[in-house]
Write a protein that holds these residues in place. Sequence first.
Motif, PDB file in Angstrom:
ATOM      1  N   SER A  84       0.801  -1.214   0.000  1.00  0.00           N
ATOM      2  CA  SER A  84       0.000   0.000   0.000  1.00  0.00           C
ATOM      3  C   SER A  84       0.841   1.274   0.000  1.00  0.00           C
ATOM      4  N   PHE A  85       2.016   1.205   0.606  1.00  0.00           N
ATOM      5  CA  PHE A  85       2.786   2.426   0.806  1.00  0.00           C
ATOM      6  C   PHE A  85       4.211   2.351   0.267  1.00  0.00           C
ATOM      7  N   SER A  86       4.573   1.306  -0.407  1.00  0.00           N
ATOM      8  CA  SER A  86       5.926   1.026  -0.895  1.00  0.00           C
ATOM      9  C   SER A  86       6.884   0.821   0.277  1.00  0.00           C
ATOM     10  N   ALA A  87       7.828  -0.027   0.059  1.00  0.00           N
ATOM     11  CA  ALA A  87       8.742  -0.420   1.133  1.00  0.00           C
ATOM     12  C   ALA A  87       9.866   0.591   1.297  1.00  0.00           C
ATOM     13  N   PRO A  88      10.333   0.787   2.521  1.00  0.00           N
ATOM     14  CA  PRO A  88      11.495   1.650   2.717  1.00  0.00           C
ATOM     15  C   PRO A  88      12.740   0.982   2.144  1.00  0.00           C
ATOM     16  N   ASN A  89      13.760   1.770   1.895  1.00  0.00           N
ATOM     17  CA  ASN A  89      14.994   1.269   1.307  1.00  0.00           C
ATOM     18  C   ASN A  89      15.929   0.763   2.411  1.00  0.00           C
ATOM     19  N   PHE A  90      16.361  -0.477   2.283  1.00  0.00           N
ATOM     20  CA  PHE A  90      17.291  -1.066   3.244  1.00  0.00           C
ATOM     21  C   PHE A  90      18.709  -1.142   2.679  1.00  0.00           C
ATOM     22  N   SER A  91      18.919  -0.587   1.517  1.00  0.00           N
ATOM     23  CA  SER A  91      20.221  -0.655   0.859  1.00  0.00           C
ATOM     24  C   SER A  91      21.303  -0.005   1.718  1.00  0.00           C
ATOM     25  N   GLY A  92      22.372  -0.735   1.939  1.00  0.00           N
ATOM     26  CA  GLY A  92      23.480  -0.223   2.737  1.00  0.00           C
ATOM     27  C   GLY A  92      23.446  -0.667   4.183  1.00  0.00           C
ATOM     28  N   ALA A  93      22.340  -1.268   4.611  1.00  0.00           N
ATOM     29  CA  ALA A  93      22.248  -1.726   6.000  1.00  0.00           C
ATOM     30  C   ALA A  93      23.117  -2.962   6.191  1.00  0.00           C
ATOM     31  N   VAL A  94      23.751  -3.029   7.342  1.00  0.00           N
ATOM     32  CA  VAL A  94      24.537  -4.207   7.701  1.00  0.00           C
ATOM     33  C   VAL A  94      24.213  -4.570   9.148  1.00  0.00           C
ATOM     34  N   ASN A  95      24.515  -5.793   9.519  1.00  0.00           N
ATOM     35  CA  ASN A  95      24.342  -6.200  10.906  1.00  0.00           C
ATOM     36  C   ASN A  95      25.471  -5.562  11.718  1.00  0.00           C
ATOM     37  N   ILE A  96      25.119  -4.647  12.601  1.00  0.00           N
ATOM     38  CA  ILE A  96      26.126  -3.900  13.354  1.00  0.00           C
ATOM     39  C   ILE A  96      26.311  -4.423  14.778  1.00  0.00           C
ATOM     40  N   LYS A  97      25.699  -5.531  15.084  1.00  0.00           N
ATOM     41  CA  LYS A  97      25.766  -6.066  16.445  1.00  0.00           C
ATOM     42  C   LYS A  97      27.211  -6.246  16.908  1.00  0.00           C
ATOM     43  N   SER A  98      28.038  -6.869  16.095  1.00  0.00           N
ATOM     44  CA  SER A  98      29.431  -7.109  16.501  1.00  0.00           C
ATOM     45  C   SER A  98      30.214  -5.801  16.584  1.00  0.00           C
ATOM     46  N   LEU A  99      29.895  -4.840  15.729  1.00  0.00           N
ATOM     47  CA  LEU A  99      30.577  -3.543  15.776  1.00  0.00           C
ATOM     48  C   LEU A  99      30.219  -2.790  17.058  1.00  0.00           C
ATOM     49  N   LEU A 100      28.962  -2.862  17.457  1.00  0.00           N
ATOM     50  CA  LEU A 100      28.547  -2.199  18.686  1.00  0.00           C
ATOM     51  C   LEU A 100      29.180  -2.861  19.911  1.00  0.00           C
ATOM     52  N   LYS A 101      29.296  -4.191  19.881  1.00  0.00           N
ATOM     53  CA  LYS A 101      29.980  -4.889  20.973  1.00  0.00           C
ATOM     54  C   LYS A 101      31.443  -4.472  21.029  1.00  0.00           C
ATOM     55  N   LYS A 102      32.052  -4.376  19.860  1.00  0.00           N
ATOM     56  CA  LYS A 102      33.462  -3.977  19.768  1.00  0.00           C
ATOM     57  C   LYS A 102      33.660  -2.590  20.385  1.00  0.00           C
ATOM     58  N   ALA A 103      32.782  -1.667  20.058  1.00  0.00           N
ATOM     59  CA  ALA A 103      32.862  -0.315  20.602  1.00  0.00           C
ATOM     60  C   ALA A 103      32.580  -0.317  22.103  1.00  0.00           C
ATOM     61  N   ASP A 104      31.647  -1.142  22.523  1.00  0.00           N
ATOM     62  CA  ASP A 104      31.260  -1.198  23.933  1.00  0.00           C
ATOM     63  C   ASP A 104      32.408  -1.640  24.844  1.00  0.00           C
ATOM     64  N   VAL A 105      33.268  -2.510  24.325  1.00  0.00           N
ATOM     65  CA  VAL A 105      34.393  -2.972  25.141  1.00  0.00           C
ATOM     66  C   VAL A 105      35.617  -2.069  25.000  1.00  0.00           C
ATOM     67  N   GLY A 106      35.463  -0.975  24.250  1.00  0.00           N
ATOM     68  CA  GLY A 106      36.534   0.009  24.152  1.00  0.00           C
ATOM     69  C   GLY A 106      37.491  -0.181  22.994  1.00  0.00           C
ATOM     70  N   SER A 107      37.188  -1.093  22.086  1.00  0.00           N
ATOM     71  CA  SER A 107      38.045  -1.278  20.912  1.00  0.00           C
ATOM     72  C   SER A 107      37.862  -0.124  19.932  1.00  0.00           C
ATOM     73  N   CYS A 108      38.878   0.117  19.147  1.00  0.00           N
ATOM     74  CA  CYS A 108      38.801   1.160  18.124  1.00  0.00           C
ATOM     75  C   CYS A 108      38.041   0.640  16.910  1.00  0.00           C
ATOM     76  N   LEU A 109      37.255   1.501  16.326  1.00  0.00           N
ATOM     77  CA  LEU A 109      36.533   1.162  15.101  1.00  0.00           C
ATOM     78  C   LEU A 109      37.209   1.857  13.924  1.00  0.00           C
ATOM     79  N   THR A 110      37.191   1.199  12.787  1.00  0.00           N
ATOM     80  CA  THR A 110      37.736   1.813  11.581  1.00  0.00           C
ATOM     81  C   THR A 110      36.739   2.851  11.047  1.00  0.00           C
ATOM     82  N   ILE A 111      37.197   3.656  10.127  1.00  0.00           N
ATOM     83  CA  ILE A 111      36.307   4.642   9.500  1.00  0.00           C
ATOM     84  C   ILE A 111      35.151   3.920   8.815  1.00  0.00           C
TER      85      ILE A 111
END
Length: 135
Positions: free
Chosen positions: A43-70
């Motif tokens: 009825s309303f067309s779907a939103p665009n999910f292009s570019g989405a990735v599972n960020i769970k591991s990245l958020l855990k990495k940041a939570d424990v104080g690890s550096c994230l790449t650009i």
Amino acid sequence: MLSKEAALEDSANLCREIVPSLNFYQVEHLQKCTYSAYQLMGSFSAPNFSGAVNIKSLLKKADVGSCLTIKELLDIATTFKIIRNVKTWRKEINAEIETDIDELFEVLTINKYFEDKVFASIKNETELNDNASDR
């Protein structure tokens, strides 16, 4: 195959793992959820999910104080932006219509401040902008 229609690799994996259920109530609930998604997207067309990735591991990495790449920061910010767009899409298409998947939209959390900060600080996957640091 259904997995080829999935926007995310994790979703494609879930599609490949689908097995029949003998639980009538579970099947009924899942059918209602599928129909709700079909109604909204049809009825309303779907939103665009292009570019989405599972960020769970990245958020855990940041939570424990690890550096994230650009690139990892950009992946998180892009996924946050997509989450914000999906939540906004649901609100704008007619919030009065209740569906069996509304609880999925309600748990989405928006972090526009983080998005803006990352996108303003990063030029591309290998370069930071001059204003990346507040110092």
